[in-house]
Write an enzyme that holds these catalytic residues in place. Structure first.
Site, PDB file in Angstrom:
ATOM      1  N   LYS A 105       4.351  -8.966  16.661  1.00  0.00           N
ATOM      2  CA  LYS A 105       5.121 -10.045  16.022  1.00  0.00           C
ATOM      3  C   LYS A 105       4.913 -11.365  16.767  1.00  0.00           C
ATOM      4  CE  LYS A 105       7.059  -7.796  12.672  1.00  0.00           C
ATOM      5  NZ  LYS A 105       6.618  -8.045  11.303  1.00  0.00           N
ATOM      6  N   TYR A 120       4.744  -3.123  19.108  1.00  0.00           N
ATOM      7  CA  TYR A 120       5.305  -3.665  17.870  1.00  0.00           C
ATOM      8  C   TYR A 120       5.780  -5.108  18.086  1.00  0.00           C
ATOM      9  CZ  TYR A 120       8.753  -4.884  14.379  1.00  0.00           C
ATOM     10  OH  TYR A 120       9.466  -5.575  13.433  1.00  0.00           O
ATOM     11  N   SER A 142      10.960 -11.056  14.180  1.00  0.00           N
ATOM     12  CA  SER A 142      12.021 -10.150  14.618  1.00  0.00           C
ATOM     13  C   SER A 142      12.671 -10.675  15.890  1.00  0.00           C
ATOM     14  CB  SER A 142      11.392  -8.781  14.904  1.00  0.00           C
ATOM     15  OG  SER A 142      12.308  -7.937  15.554  1.00  0.00           O
ATOM     16  N   ASN A 183      16.470   4.015  13.600  1.00  0.00           N
ATOM     17  CA  ASN A 183      17.526   3.013  13.752  1.00  0.00           C
ATOM     18  C   ASN A 183      18.906   3.633  13.559  1.00  0.00           C
ATOM     19  OD1 ASN A 183      15.157   1.010  12.225  1.00  0.00           O
ATOM     20  ND2 ASN A 183      15.968   0.509  14.227  1.00  0.00           N
ATOM     21  N   LEU A 184      19.883   2.971  14.148  1.00  0.00           N
ATOM     22  CA  LEU A 184      21.233   3.527  14.186  1.00  0.00           C
ATOM     23  C   LEU A 184      21.824   3.806  12.798  1.00  0.00           C
ATOM     24  CD1 LEU A 184      23.820   4.228  15.797  1.00  0.00           C
ATOM     25  CD2 LEU A 184      24.488   1.822  15.542  1.00  0.00           C
ATOM     26  N   ASN A 223       0.829  -1.211   0.000  1.00  0.00           N
ATOM     27  CA  ASN A 223       0.000   0.000   0.000  1.00  0.00           C
ATOM     28  C   ASN A 223       0.865   1.264   0.000  1.00  0.00           C
ATOM     29  OD1 ASN A 223       0.959   0.204   2.586  1.00  0.00           O
ATOM     30  ND2 ASN A 223      -1.042   0.115   3.597  1.00  0.00           N
ATOM     31  N   TYR A 246      14.527 -11.817  12.271  1.00  0.00           N
ATOM     32  CA  TYR A 246      15.659 -11.017  11.802  1.00  0.00           C
ATOM     33  C   TYR A 246      16.306 -10.317  12.985  1.00  0.00           C
ATOM     34  CZ  TYR A 246      12.536 -10.769   7.627  1.00  0.00           C
ATOM     35  OH  TYR A 246      11.675 -11.013   6.591  1.00  0.00           O
ATOM     36  N   ASP A 302      -3.938  -2.482  -0.186  1.00  0.00           N
ATOM     37  CA  ASP A 302      -3.783  -2.673   1.256  1.00  0.00           C
ATOM     38  C   ASP A 302      -4.156  -4.108   1.608  1.00  0.00           C
ATOM     39  OD1 ASP A 302      -4.362  -2.654   4.175  1.00  0.00           O
ATOM     40  OD2 ASP A 302      -3.922  -0.508   3.933  1.00  0.00           O
ATOM     41  N   ARG A 359      18.219   5.071  25.834  1.00  0.00           N
ATOM     42  CA  ARG A 359      16.890   5.183  25.222  1.00  0.00           C
ATOM     43  C   ARG A 359      15.955   4.207  25.940  1.00  0.00           C
ATOM     44  NH1 ARG A 359      16.471   3.932  18.814  1.00  0.00           N
ATOM     45  NH2 ARG A 359      17.011   1.861  19.567  1.00  0.00           N
ATOM     46  N   LYS A 361       6.667  -0.920  11.568  1.00  0.00           N
ATOM     47  CA  LYS A 361       7.845  -1.468  12.269  1.00  0.00           C
ATOM     48  C   LYS A 361       8.520  -0.539  13.264  1.00  0.00           C
ATOM     49  CE  LYS A 361      11.194  -0.024   8.796  1.00  0.00           C
ATOM     50  NZ  LYS A 361      12.425  -0.306   8.092  1.00  0.00           N
TER      51      LYS A 361
HETATM   52  P1  NAD Z   1       9.435  -1.364   5.404  1.00  0.00           P
HETATM   53  O1  NAD Z   1       8.532  -0.425   6.121  1.00  0.00           O
HETATM   54  O2  NAD Z   1      10.493  -0.812   4.538  1.00  0.00           O
HETATM   55  O3  NAD Z   1       8.565  -2.382   4.529  1.00  0.00           O
HETATM   56  C1  NAD Z   1       7.270  -2.780   4.902  1.00  0.00           C
HETATM   57  C2  NAD Z   1       6.366  -2.584   3.691  1.00  0.00           C
HETATM   58  O4  NAD Z   1       5.040  -2.983   4.026  1.00  0.00           O
HETATM   59  C3  NAD Z   1       6.295  -1.121   3.242  1.00  0.00           C
HETATM   60  O5  NAD Z   1       6.592  -1.065   1.862  1.00  0.00           O
HETATM   61  C4  NAD Z   1       4.868  -0.713   3.528  1.00  0.00           C
HETATM   62  O6  NAD Z   1       4.401   0.240   2.603  1.00  0.00           O
HETATM   63  C5  NAD Z   1       4.134  -2.050   3.442  1.00  0.00           C
HETATM   64  N1  NAD Z   1       2.890  -2.140   4.216  1.00  0.00           N
HETATM   65  C6  NAD Z   1       2.706  -1.874   5.524  1.00  0.00           C
HETATM   66  N2  NAD Z   1       1.431  -2.106   5.873  1.00  0.00           N
HETATM   67  C7  NAD Z   1       0.802  -2.572   4.757  1.00  0.00           C
HETATM   68  C8  NAD Z   1      -0.521  -2.988   4.477  1.00  0.00           C
HETATM   69  N3  NAD Z   1      -1.481  -2.982   5.419  1.00  0.00           N
HETATM   70  N4  NAD Z   1      -0.823  -3.388   3.230  1.00  0.00           N
HETATM   71  C9  NAD Z   1       0.126  -3.396   2.267  1.00  0.00           C
HETATM   72  N5  NAD Z   1       1.397  -3.008   2.468  1.00  0.00           N
HETATM   73  C10 NAD Z   1       1.727  -2.603   3.703  1.00  0.00           C
HETATM   74  O7  NAD Z   1      10.064  -2.348   6.494  1.00  0.00           O
HETATM   75  P2  NAD Z   1      11.224  -3.414   6.337  1.00  0.00           P
HETATM   76  O8  NAD Z   1      12.375  -2.932   7.130  1.00  0.00           O
HETATM   77  O9  NAD Z   1      11.400  -3.805   4.942  1.00  0.00           O
HETATM   78  O10 NAD Z   1      10.586  -4.609   7.175  1.00  0.00           O
HETATM   79  C11 NAD Z   1       9.867  -5.651   6.551  1.00  0.00           C
HETATM   80  C12 NAD Z   1       9.298  -6.564   7.624  1.00  0.00           C
HETATM   81  O11 NAD Z   1      10.356  -7.060   8.417  1.00  0.00           O
HETATM   82  C13 NAD Z   1       8.337  -5.873   8.587  1.00  0.00           C
HETATM   83  O12 NAD Z   1       7.294  -6.759   8.887  1.00  0.00           O
HETATM   84  C14 NAD Z   1       9.182  -5.611   9.806  1.00  0.00           C
HETATM   85  O13 NAD Z   1       8.406  -5.581  10.976  1.00  0.00           O
HETATM   86  C15 NAD Z   1      10.103  -6.801   9.784  1.00  0.00           C
HETATM   87  N6  NAD Z   1      11.387  -6.548  10.465  1.00  0.00           N
HETATM   88  C16 NAD Z   1      12.123  -5.458  10.117  1.00  0.00           C
HETATM   89  C17 NAD Z   1      13.316  -5.212  10.780  1.00  0.00           C
HETATM   90  C18 NAD Z   1      14.126  -3.989  10.467  1.00  0.00           C
HETATM   91  O14 NAD Z   1      14.897  -3.555  11.329  1.00  0.00           O
HETATM   92  N7  NAD Z   1      14.013  -3.395   9.289  1.00  0.00           N
HETATM   93  C19 NAD Z   1      13.758  -6.089  11.781  1.00  0.00           C
HETATM   94  C20 NAD Z   1      12.991  -7.195  12.082  1.00  0.00           C
HETATM   95  C21 NAD Z   1      11.789  -7.421  11.415  1.00  0.00           C
HETATM   96  C1  WQD Z   2      20.797  -0.162  17.716  1.00  0.00           C
HETATM   97  C2  WQD Z   2      21.721   0.421  18.784  1.00  0.00           C
HETATM   98  C3  WQD Z   2      20.619   1.981  20.246  1.00  0.00           C
HETATM   99  C4  WQD Z   2      19.813   5.006  17.211  1.00  0.00           C
HETATM  100  C5  WQD Z   2      15.166  -1.999  16.548  1.00  0.00           C
HETATM  101  C6  WQD Z   2      13.874  -2.611  16.982  1.00  0.00           C
HETATM  102  C7  WQD Z   2      13.846  -4.057  16.609  1.00  0.00           C
HETATM  103  C8  WQD Z   2      14.186  -4.277  15.137  1.00  0.00           C
HETATM  104  C9  WQD Z   2      15.409  -3.550  14.720  1.00  0.00           C
HETATM  105  C10 WQD Z   2      12.206  -4.502  13.832  1.00  0.00           C
HETATM  106  C11 WQD Z   2      21.065   0.522  20.160  1.00  0.00           C
HETATM  107  C12 WQD Z   2      21.684   2.675  19.433  1.00  0.00           C
HETATM  108  C13 WQD Z   2      20.219   3.874  17.861  1.00  0.00           C
HETATM  109  C14 WQD Z   2      20.448   6.234  17.495  1.00  0.00           C
HETATM  110  C15 WQD Z   2      21.874   5.097  19.045  1.00  0.00           C
HETATM  111  N1  WQD Z   2      13.168  -3.814  14.258  1.00  0.00           N
HETATM  112  N2  WQD Z   2      21.238   3.909  18.769  1.00  0.00           N
HETATM  113  N3  WQD Z   2      21.473   6.241  18.400  1.00  0.00           N
HETATM  114  O1  WQD Z   2      16.922  -0.993  18.962  1.00  0.00           O
HETATM  115  O2  WQD Z   2      18.397  -2.944  18.287  1.00  0.00           O
HETATM  116  O3  WQD Z   2      16.220  -2.669  17.222  1.00  0.00           O
HETATM  117  O4  WQD Z   2      15.326  -2.184  15.145  1.00  0.00           O
HETATM  118  O5  WQD Z   2      11.859  -5.597  14.175  1.00  0.00           O
HETATM  119  O6  WQD Z   2      12.568  -4.498  16.905  1.00  0.00           O
HETATM  120  O7  WQD Z   2      13.748  -2.480  18.385  1.00  0.00           O
HETATM  121  O8  WQD Z   2      18.007  -1.093  16.656  1.00  0.00           O
HETATM  122  O9  WQD Z   2      19.168   0.509  15.226  1.00  0.00           O
HETATM  123  O10 WQD Z   2      17.396   1.354  16.812  1.00  0.00           O
HETATM  124  O11 WQD Z   2      19.567   0.549  17.722  1.00  0.00           O
HETATM  125  O12 WQD Z   2      22.773   5.160  19.863  1.00  0.00           O
HETATM  126  O13 WQD Z   2      20.100   7.292  16.948  1.00  0.00           O
HETATM  127  O14 WQD Z   2      22.035   1.771  18.405  1.00  0.00           O
HETATM  128  O15 WQD Z   2      20.582   2.488  21.538  1.00  0.00           O
HETATM  129  O16 WQD Z   2      22.063   0.270  21.099  1.00  0.00           O
HETATM  130  P1  WQD Z   2      17.399  -1.910  17.906  1.00  0.00           P
HETATM  131  P2  WQD Z   2      18.499   0.406  16.532  1.00  0.00           P
END
Ligand code: NAD
Ligand code: WQD
Length: 371
Positions: free
Chosen positions: A187, A183, A159, A233-234, A67, A211, A93, A326, A119
């Protein structure tokens, strides 16, 4: 396999069996299976777009439902540019059952990789209903429609967040789970829903992929992570400091019980992660029921180690300021990825220097993302 084709040709009935031969070839080339037509929900996003590249390069047919709430269709155009192959894209969607059902009826779908979801941890604390609605309802609609259309192969984006604050590291798949924000709980609930589904109907094959911290970008610099707001994210934050969009990094805490006091995480190159999905699809073809794998490297790096690696990859200095911790952060998190190695034959191959070099190439070529 080749003997079978030769037999058909030698019998002089090659023409009649052309379709069969092509099908056999397609389904057995390089260990591939009869799972060939893959629907990616959320496939325009960060991890989804990189997975599209890997699948297309391996000869899979790729369909995407997105979407675009957190991505741009341009990402898929770039994927087509990288691979020279077409993606069937549906701007839809996942919570619209009629629209999703129509896509399943119009196409042959062998398996779904379910990336779609919201996410951001912080946003989920502010908007729990939105997160539960999107992530859980979206998954329920998807599974109901898959079931109605006889599609029962599913890879789910879970995750490491489901482990909460781990008691020990490295974390293996049997570690206790217990997320502590909406969040993470979304999951965890989805993992439980999918477990119940597989218990009720043995025809389902489901891979829950947990992941760790995905970073980096495709080496072409054409696709990468494109946060719509201020990065949470970092590594995207560091990239935006390097390119001059943000002035300095805030390092959240230097008083953890870690070698340099900053948080330690298992950063994994997004291309390694994408390849993990390919291995998971191949696993589904062996009818494993429900399986759960960590996708991580098994190595932990601190915030300051990542900053140093990024500085040397980019040649840019990253100014930073030490802040308080944080809320909700854990000190250390890294995977034991040995189950995925043993059962999928998959391991992460790329190190932090490559992660940083690829992230920087993407950011420096595209300072404003896909815009
Ligand atoms: P992202 O936001 O880049 O990709 C998610 C995609 O889903 C987006 O393109 C968004 O537009 C689409 N979307 C969301 N809700 C929708 C809906 N209702 N219908 C259709 N499309 C929809 O995120 P990402 O980093 O690519 O993550 C992908 C998946 O992996 C997510 O489920 C996320 O929770 C999971 N994940 C991500 C991370 C991370 O750090 N990036 C870590 C662990 C798990
Ligand atoms: C990494 C480290 C921060 C930002 C998150 C979600 C997790 C997963 C991945 C989806 C930590 C530090 C961060 C900044 C910093 N997502 N940091 N300054 O917290 O491990 O995981 O993203 O599933 O669910 O919780 O990742 O990249 O945010 O942080 O110092 O501006 O970097 O404190 O130690 P995190 P992150």
């Amino acid at each position: 396999m080749h003997q079978r084709i030769n037999e058909i040709i030698n019998d002089g009935i090659a023409g009649l069996f052309l379709y069969e031969v092509e099908t056999l070839l397609m389904h057995n080339d390089g260990g591939k299976t009869d799972i060939m037509n893959i629907l990616l929900t959320g496939g325009a996003g960060y991890i989804g777009s990189h997975t599209c590249v890997v699948l297309l390069e391996q000869g899979y047919h790729v369909m995407v439902i997105d979407n675009l709430c957190n991505s741009k269709a341009e990402s898929l155009k770039r994927v087509e540019k990288i691979t020279g192959k077409k993606i069937l894209f549906y701007h839809e969607d996942l919570r619209n059952p009629a629209g999703v059902d129509a896509i399943f009826r119009q196409n042959e779908v062998d398996a779904v990789i379910h990336f779609a979801g919201l996410k951001s941890v912080a946003e989920s604390v502010d908007q729990p209903l939105n997160y539960y609605q999107n992530n859980i309802s979206g998954t329920l609609v998807l599974c109901e429609i898959m079931q109605a259309n006889g599609v029962k192969n599913l890879v789910f984006s879970s995750s490491a967040t489901v482990y909460g604050n781990p008691e020990t590291v490295p974390i293996d798949e049997n570690a206790p789970v217990g997320a502590f924000n909406p969040y993470g709980r979304s999951k965890l609930f989805i993992e439980e829903i999918l477990t119940d589904l597989s218990l009720a109907d043995k025809a389902w094959n489901i891979a829950l992929l947990r992941y760790f911290n995905p970073v980096g970008a495709h080496p072409s610099g054409l696709i990468g992570e494109d946060p719509s707001d201020l990065p949470n994210n970092l590594m995207p934050y560091v990239s935006q400091v390097a390119v001059g969009k943000l002035t300095e990094l805030r390092v959240f805490g230097d008083d953890y019980d870690t070698p340099d006091g900053t948080g330690v995480r298992d950063y994994i190159h997004v291309m390694d992660l994408a390849e993990g999905h390919l291995s998971a699809l191949e696993k589904l073809a062996s009818n494993p029921g429900l399986v759960t794998y960590n996708l991580g490297t098994g190595k932990g790096y601190s915030v300051l180690e990542m900053v140093a690696a990024f500085e040397s990859a980019s040649g840019k200095q990253i100014p930073y300021k030490i802040m308080g911790r944080r809320p909700g952060d854990i000190p250390v998190c890294y995977a034991n990825p040995s189950l995925a190695e043993k059962e999928l034959g998959w391991t992460a191959r790329r190190g932090i220097d490559e992660m940083c070099a690829d992230a920087w190439r993407w950011q420096s070529i595209n300072p404003n993302g896909f815009v």
